[in-house]
Design a protein around this motif. Structure first.
Motif, PDB file in Angstrom:
ATOM      1  N   ALA A 122      26.336 107.165 -12.130  1.00 60.62           N
ATOM      2  CA  ALA A 122      27.668 107.775 -12.139  1.00 60.62           C
ATOM      3  C   ALA A 122      28.247 107.873 -10.732  1.00 60.62           C
ATOM      4  CB  ALA A 122      27.609 109.151 -12.782  1.00 60.62           C
ATOM      5  N   LYS A 123      27.399 108.094  -9.734  1.00 63.06           N
ATOM      6  CA  LYS A 123      27.875 108.231  -8.353  1.00 63.06           C
ATOM      7  C   LYS A 123      28.641 106.994  -7.903  1.00 63.06           C
ATOM      8  CE  LYS A 123      24.162 111.335  -6.758  1.00 63.06           C
ATOM      9  NZ  LYS A 123      24.976 112.482  -6.340  1.00 63.06           N
ATOM     10  N   GLU A 124      28.086 105.810  -8.191  1.00 61.53           N
ATOM     11  CA  GLU A 124      28.748 104.581  -7.776  1.00 61.53           C
ATOM     12  C   GLU A 124      30.084 104.396  -8.481  1.00 61.53           C
ATOM     13  OE1 GLU A 124      27.849 102.573  -5.264  1.00 61.53           O
ATOM     14  OE2 GLU A 124      26.384 104.182  -4.948  1.00 61.53           O
ATOM     15  N   LEU A 168      32.650 114.958  -5.884  1.00 64.31           N
ATOM     16  CA  LEU A 168      31.859 115.039  -7.105  1.00 64.31           C
ATOM     17  C   LEU A 168      30.724 114.023  -7.086  1.00 64.31           C
ATOM     18  CD1 LEU A 168      31.540 116.336  -9.908  1.00 64.31           C
ATOM     19  CD2 LEU A 168      33.154 114.631 -10.800  1.00 64.31           C
ATOM     20  N   ALA A 169      30.984 112.869  -6.477  1.00 64.59           N
ATOM     21  CA  ALA A 169      29.954 111.830  -6.397  1.00 64.59           C
ATOM     22  C   ALA A 169      28.761 112.273  -5.564  1.00 64.59           C
ATOM     23  CB  ALA A 169      30.550 110.550  -5.812  1.00 64.59           C
ATOM     24  N   SER A 170      28.952 113.285  -4.723  1.00 65.02           N
ATOM     25  CA  SER A 170      27.865 113.783  -3.869  1.00 65.02           C
ATOM     26  C   SER A 170      27.098 114.940  -4.503  1.00 65.02           C
ATOM     27  CB  SER A 170      28.430 114.239  -2.517  1.00 65.02           C
ATOM     28  OG  SER A 170      29.122 113.182  -1.883  1.00 65.02           O
ATOM     29  N   PHE A 184      23.863 117.134  -9.432  1.00 68.10           N
ATOM     30  CA  PHE A 184      23.682 116.946 -10.870  1.00 68.10           C
ATOM     31  C   PHE A 184      24.208 115.603 -11.363  1.00 68.10           C
ATOM     32  CE2 PHE A 184      27.902 118.856 -10.497  1.00 68.10           C
ATOM     33  CZ  PHE A 184      28.660 118.091 -11.371  1.00 68.10           C
ATOM     34  N   VAL A 185      24.907 114.861 -10.506  1.00 73.17           N
ATOM     35  CA  VAL A 185      25.470 113.573 -10.914  1.00 73.17           C
ATOM     36  C   VAL A 185      24.416 112.481 -10.749  1.00 73.17           C
ATOM     37  CG1 VAL A 185      27.244 111.851 -10.412  1.00 73.17           C
ATOM     38  CG2 VAL A 185      27.808 114.281 -10.321  1.00 73.17           C
ATOM     39  N   LYS A 186      24.229 111.697 -11.781  1.00 76.09           N
ATOM     40  CA  LYS A 186      23.219 110.640 -11.771  1.00 76.09           C
ATOM     41  C   LYS A 186      23.658 109.475 -10.877  1.00 76.09           C
ATOM     42  CE  LYS A 186      21.705 111.867 -16.426  1.00 76.09           C
ATOM     43  NZ  LYS A 186      21.587 111.441 -17.851  1.00 76.09           N
TER      44      LYS A 186
END
Length: 329
Positions: free
Chosen positions: A245-247, A235-237, A240-242
């Motif tokens: 949020a990825k970190e 999901l982190a990749s 649509f994830v900012k």
């Protein structure tokens, strides 16, 4: 039933006859009366389905869906597909709520124009009662605030003490065949642009049962932990994830995995632990060891984690015995 409802309350039901009436009575006695109550009898083998039908015949606000057993996630999906309320609320069938819970959440949601509104809760575990309040005052803010609260666990991962605007849920649904469906649902919700508010009043009564799935340790729980790590890391990749949020997702993926791995391996005989350890070293590798080294965990906990990953359970048990289990848990 009127078309414009303030609230849809969803209750998945499975073999809950002993607790169900108290749960349903607490919902139907809410001071906010403009709602529909959707009961999903998820293939119960006891009298739960009959109790659902009884309440349906007594109160026009009650809808009942009888389905084959799909688990809480599948049952909730069926209810979401027909829910018509402006907001969605949730109650587990063996819990109960204060009479003003939903009016309190509804008023807060309107005051702050919140997409997710959360209250504190009372946990009943045998003879002990604990009120869980994660802040002294009201916490509110945008998606960034919601993400920080969620990944710090100040926002509880459960659904049952929250109210969600139906628009923010949209087509988000629960995964099939998973254990911790609340987390999978909530982590997708907090990836959206939203407003979050938490109020420091306890209105939900959460009952800890001996048979609660979170109290058991098995190969299934460890496989689930691996799946959850892979899901969160993937999901982190997603595009649509900012970045912010990825970190958080990457750190949370490893942290949740290590917590569950330590729980399972420390509390059961796992004859194939070396297979899991091979996977862990091969798939997580540097990221995992880097996390353990740089984390703020106590040194003893870090050592305990390394011993578990290296399949040195005897040394890990000696560590527990010599310096105390609490020091490494």
């Amino acid at each position: 039933m009127k078309e414009n409802l303030k609230l849809s309350i969803i209750v998945p039901v499975y073999n809950s006859e002993q607790y169900l009436r108290k749960c349903l009575d607490s919902i139907l006695n809410q001071t906010l009366s403009d709602f529909e109550l959707i009961l999903v009898n998820d293939g119960s083998k006891d009298a739960s389905g009959d109790i659902c039908d009884e309440y349906n015949s007594r109160d026009s606000r009650v809808k009942v869906i009888h389905s084959k057993n799909q688990g809480h996630g599948g049952a909730r999906n069926l209810a979401l597909d027909i829910a018509r309320g402006e907001y969605i609320g949730w109650v587990d069938s063996d819990d109960w709520i204060e009479a003003d819970m939903f009016i309190t959440l509804y008023n807060a949601a309107n005051k702050y124009n919140a997409d997710i509104t959360e209250c504190a809760y009372i946990e009943h575990d045998g003879n002990s009662v604990k009120i869980t309040v994660n802040s002294d005052g009201i916490v509110s803010g945008n998606q960034e605030i919601a993400l920080v609260e969620f990944f710090s666990s100040r926002m509880s991962p459960g659904l049952w003490n929250k109210l969600y605007k139906r628009e923010i849920i949209g087509d988000t649904r629960f995964p099939a065949g998973r254990i911790h469906v609340d987390f999978y649902f909530n982590v997708l919700i907090v990836m959206k642009s939203l407003t979050y508010v938490r109020i420091p009043v306890a209105k939900y009564h959460y009952i800890v049962r001996d048979s609660n799935i979170t109290n058991s340790y098995s190969h299934q729980k460890l496989r689930e932990a691996i799946y959850l790590y892979e899901y969160t890391n993937n999901l982190a990749s997603a595009n649509f994830v900012k970045p912010f949020a990825k970190e958080l997702l990457k750190k949370d993926a490893i942290n949740r995995f290590m917590v569950r791995y330590r729980q399972v391996v420390s509390n059961m005989q796992l004859n194939k632990q070396n297979i899991y350890n091979y996977y862990i070293r091969k798939e997580l590798g540097f990221s995992l060891f880097y996390f353990i080294i740089t984390s703020k965990l106590p040194l003893k906990t870090k050592v305990s984690n390394f011993l578990l990953i290296l399949n040195q359970r005897r040394l890990q048990r000696v560590l527990h015995k010599c310096i105390g289990k609490k020091a490494v848990s």
